[in-house]
Design a protein around this motif. Structure first.
Motif, PDB file in Angstrom:
ATOM      1  N   ILE A  73       0.871  -1.188   0.000  1.00 18.65           N
ATOM      2  CA  ILE A  73       0.000   0.000   0.000  1.00 18.65           C
ATOM      3  C   ILE A  73       0.899   1.227   0.000  1.00 18.65           C
ATOM      4  N   SER A  74       0.732   2.090  -0.997  1.00 14.29           N
ATOM      5  CA  SER A  74       1.555   3.305  -1.106  1.00 14.29           C
ATOM      6  C   SER A  74       0.642   4.518  -1.019  1.00 14.29           C
ATOM      7  N   LEU A  75       1.102   5.510  -0.249  1.00 10.72           N
ATOM      8  CA  LEU A  75       0.283   6.698  -0.027  1.00 10.72           C
ATOM      9  C   LEU A  75       1.011   7.948  -0.475  1.00 10.72           C
ATOM     10  N   LYS A  76       0.255   8.859  -1.065  1.00 15.13           N
ATOM     11  CA  LYS A  76       0.799  10.192  -1.362  1.00 15.13           C
ATOM     12  C   LYS A  76      -0.016  11.184  -0.535  1.00 15.13           C
ATOM     13  N   VAL A  77       0.691  11.946   0.302  1.00 12.44           N
ATOM     14  CA  VAL A  77       0.014  12.827   1.259  1.00 12.44           C
ATOM     15  C   VAL A  77      -0.108  14.229   0.676  1.00 12.44           C
ATOM     16  N   LYS A  78      -1.190  14.886   1.052  1.00 10.73           N
ATOM     17  CA  LYS A  78      -1.444  16.255   0.561  1.00 10.73           C
ATOM     18  C   LYS A  78      -0.383  17.219   1.109  1.00 10.73           C
ATOM     19  N   GLN A  79       0.171  18.068   0.224  1.00 13.77           N
ATOM     20  CA  GLN A  79       1.163  19.078   0.630  1.00 13.77           C
ATOM     21  C   GLN A  79       0.778  20.395  -0.026  1.00 13.77           C
ATOM     22  N   ALA A  80       0.180  21.278   0.774  1.00 16.92           N
ATOM     23  CA  ALA A  80      -0.382  22.503   0.182  1.00 16.92           C
ATOM     24  C   ALA A  80       0.682  23.548  -0.115  1.00 16.92           C
ATOM     25  N   ASP A  81       1.676  23.673   0.774  1.00 22.35           N
ATOM     26  CA  ASP A  81       2.695  24.699   0.548  1.00 22.35           C
ATOM     27  C   ASP A  81       4.072  24.142   0.905  1.00 22.35           C
ATOM     28  N   GLU A  82       5.073  25.025   0.846  1.00 21.76           N
ATOM     29  CA  GLU A  82       6.454  24.557   1.059  1.00 21.76           C
ATOM     30  C   GLU A  82       6.661  24.055   2.477  1.00 21.76           C
TER      31      GLU A  82
END
Lengths: 150, 382
Positions: A53-62
């Motif tokens: 299971i691979s996850l990509k997490v939300k990253q809104a800014d730097e």
């Protein structure tokens, strides 16, 4: 998560997670990609004896970007504490789990699923809290610095 | 609130914001408290460029000679005349009965002072006085900046013109003072080694701007941050203008440099770099602590998932409760039995790879050799 023990077909007396090797297509199931949006997605790859299971997490800014990278790298480097965590995430994703039939034997499946779901929720919550804490600290420090001028 | 208190406690421990040099203070206190006069010739180095030379002799036990060499803020001033007269007068005014300026100064040093320890009063005041003596280097640098900032009020610059002065307090970290008719602007080019530091510092500068622009903080100098050099720095060398953390500017107005505020403003500006670097370092430590705490929480959740199965339980966790211990041991037996069963199945599969449906029953009925016991016992023939 219907995994069973399956010895390696290529090498005698070896037992390897087939989802990692991908040498025998008949042992692999179709991968499932679940996307909330372009920035958040989950890839589930299954085989006869293992599941990734691979996850990509939300990253809104730097700031969220560096906090996510630092935190997930911190966890990945301590993967032995988690047993089901992969040391290096799959390319294009931030963190990966590798669950084998041995894990399913040692741990309860429904608890394992609960752990992964809770892990995903906790990651998002932790990153948001970290960002808020860093900004709050910055505000307090700025106020302390400006107070010196009065 | 807890973060505020934690930060305040950290700030109390920060030696870099103390005006007094810790090493110099410790040495002078040691000499003062020593009952026997000793021969001492010691050099102290700080921040790579500040040098102190302390000398005391047995023949002259009450006097200690202190020489100071410090790189001055403005390179132009140091080349032209060394320490300005204003600075010399200020130093003469510090504890005039205890500190005496020796002219000419010792070779290689800008200033030599003769300290009369016999005039220092006994008790708590002695520590205070020695702390003030140890702050002379900070006083020299502050005087220079004070002279530049106090000229804001004198309006000696014509309208439309501004004068740019490059100052160096920390090595390789220059900052600029731009004198304009109505105000003086202090510009700090910010540089960091790592990208993480840049992002944390940028977040801090945004907060600094937001807090400083609010009505509650109207009395403090206006702070602005920009990723590109401000127009006042046009014409400066590329190495001074190439940064990764942007440029922070403070607008110093006449009321910021009146009376006692001048000293505070000067000291804050001189220590701005150190302040930012310290904040970035503390924030990184804070992030690390939080990550470690979260890791512990996540690992506990996973261990719960495995411990309910009964496989991996620490003895310490079940030590106090006998019933849970027995439950765990029963569960362990079940696991062992299941493993044995799997192992025997595996062995059987290896011996009989081909499985024919119904063959097992046929084999059991027709192919097993009947067991029978003989009445005659076996006797060994010699």
């Amino acid at each position: 998560m219907c995994l069973q023990n399956f010895p390696c077909q290529e090498v005698e007396r070896h037992n390897k997670p087939e989802v990692e090797l991908k040498t025998s297509p008949e042992l692999l199931l179709k991968p499932i990609l679940i996307c909330r949006n372009e920035a958040e997605k989950c890839l589930i790859e299954t085989s006869i004896n293992s599941l990734r299971i691979s996850l990509k997490v939300k990253q809104a800014d730097e700031l969220e970007n560096i906090l996510t990278k630092k935190f997930l790298r911190f966890l990945s480097m301590r993967a032995e504490a988690f047993q089901v965590l992969r040391r290096k995430p799959v390319q294009g994703y931030d963190i990966s789990f590798l669950i084998t039939n041995y894990h399913c034997e040692e741990m309860q499946k429904h608890k394992l699923i609960d752990f992964i779901v809770q892990f995903m929720e906790d990651i998002d919550k932790e990153i948001s809290e970290l960002k808020m804490s860093v900004n709050t600290r910055g505000r307090l420090v700025a106020a302390e610095f400006l107070k010196q001028f009065i | 609130m807890s973060q505020n208190l934690y930060f305040l406690r950290e700030r109390e421990r920060m030696a870099c914001f103390d005006r007094a040099s810790p090493a110099l203070k410790e040495t002078l206190l040691k000499i003062y408290r020593d009952n026997k006069p000793t021969e001492l010739d010691q050099r102290l180095f700080e921040f790579g460029a500040v040098e102190y030379h302390i000398r005391s002799s047995v023949s002259d036990p009450h006097y200690v000679h202190l020489s100071i060499s410090t790189p001055l803020l403005s390179q132009e001033a140091s080349v032209a005349q060394g320490i300005s007269q204003g600075t010399v007068q200020t130093i003469k005014g510090i504890l005039s009965d205890i500190v005496e300026l020796v002219e000419p100064s010792r070779e290689g040093y800008q200033l030599t002072l003769r300290l009369d320890f016999s005039k220092i009063p006994q008790g708590k005041d002695s520590s205070k006085i020695i702390t003030e003596i140890a702050s002379i280097q900070a006083a020299i640098l502050s005087c220079q900046l004070k002279e530049m900032l106090s000229n804001v009020a004198s309006q000696d610059t014509s309208p439309g013109m501004y004068k740019l002065i490059k100052l160096l307090y920390h090595p390789r970290e220059p900052f600029f003072v731009v004198r304009q008719p109505e105000k003086t602007i202090a510009v700090f080019p910010m540089r960091f080694q790592e990208n993480t530091d840049v992002i944390i510092a940028t977040a801090f500068f945004q907060e600094l701007m937001d807090v400083g622009s609010s009505e509650a903080w109207a009395k403090v100098p206006l702070c602005t941050w920009s990723p590109i050099p401000p127009p006042e720095l046009r014409g400066e060398q590329m190495e001074d203008l190439s940064t990764n953390g942007g440029f922070v500017s403070f607008d110093i107005l006449p009321h910021h440099v009146k009376g006692k505020r001048l000293d505070k403003t000067v000291w804050n500006l001189l220590n701005f770099y150190a302040f930012v670097k310290y904040h970035v370092k503390c924030t990184r430590g804070f992030i690390q602590r939080r990550m470690r705490k979260r890791l512990d929480n996540l690992v506990k959740i996973l261990h719960k998932a495995s411990s309910e199965e009964g496989g991996y339980v620490d003895d310490a966790q079940v030590a106090g409760c006998g019933c849970i211990k027995s439950l765990v041991s029963v569960s362990k037996t079940n696991t062992l039995r299941r493993r044995c069963r799997n192992f025997t199945k595996k062995v059987k599969r290896m011996r009989c790879p081909i499985k024919i449906h119904g063959f097992r029953r046929f084999r059991r009925r027709w192919l097993t050799v009947p067991k029978f016991s003989s009445a005659f016992k076996y006797t060994k023939i010699d």
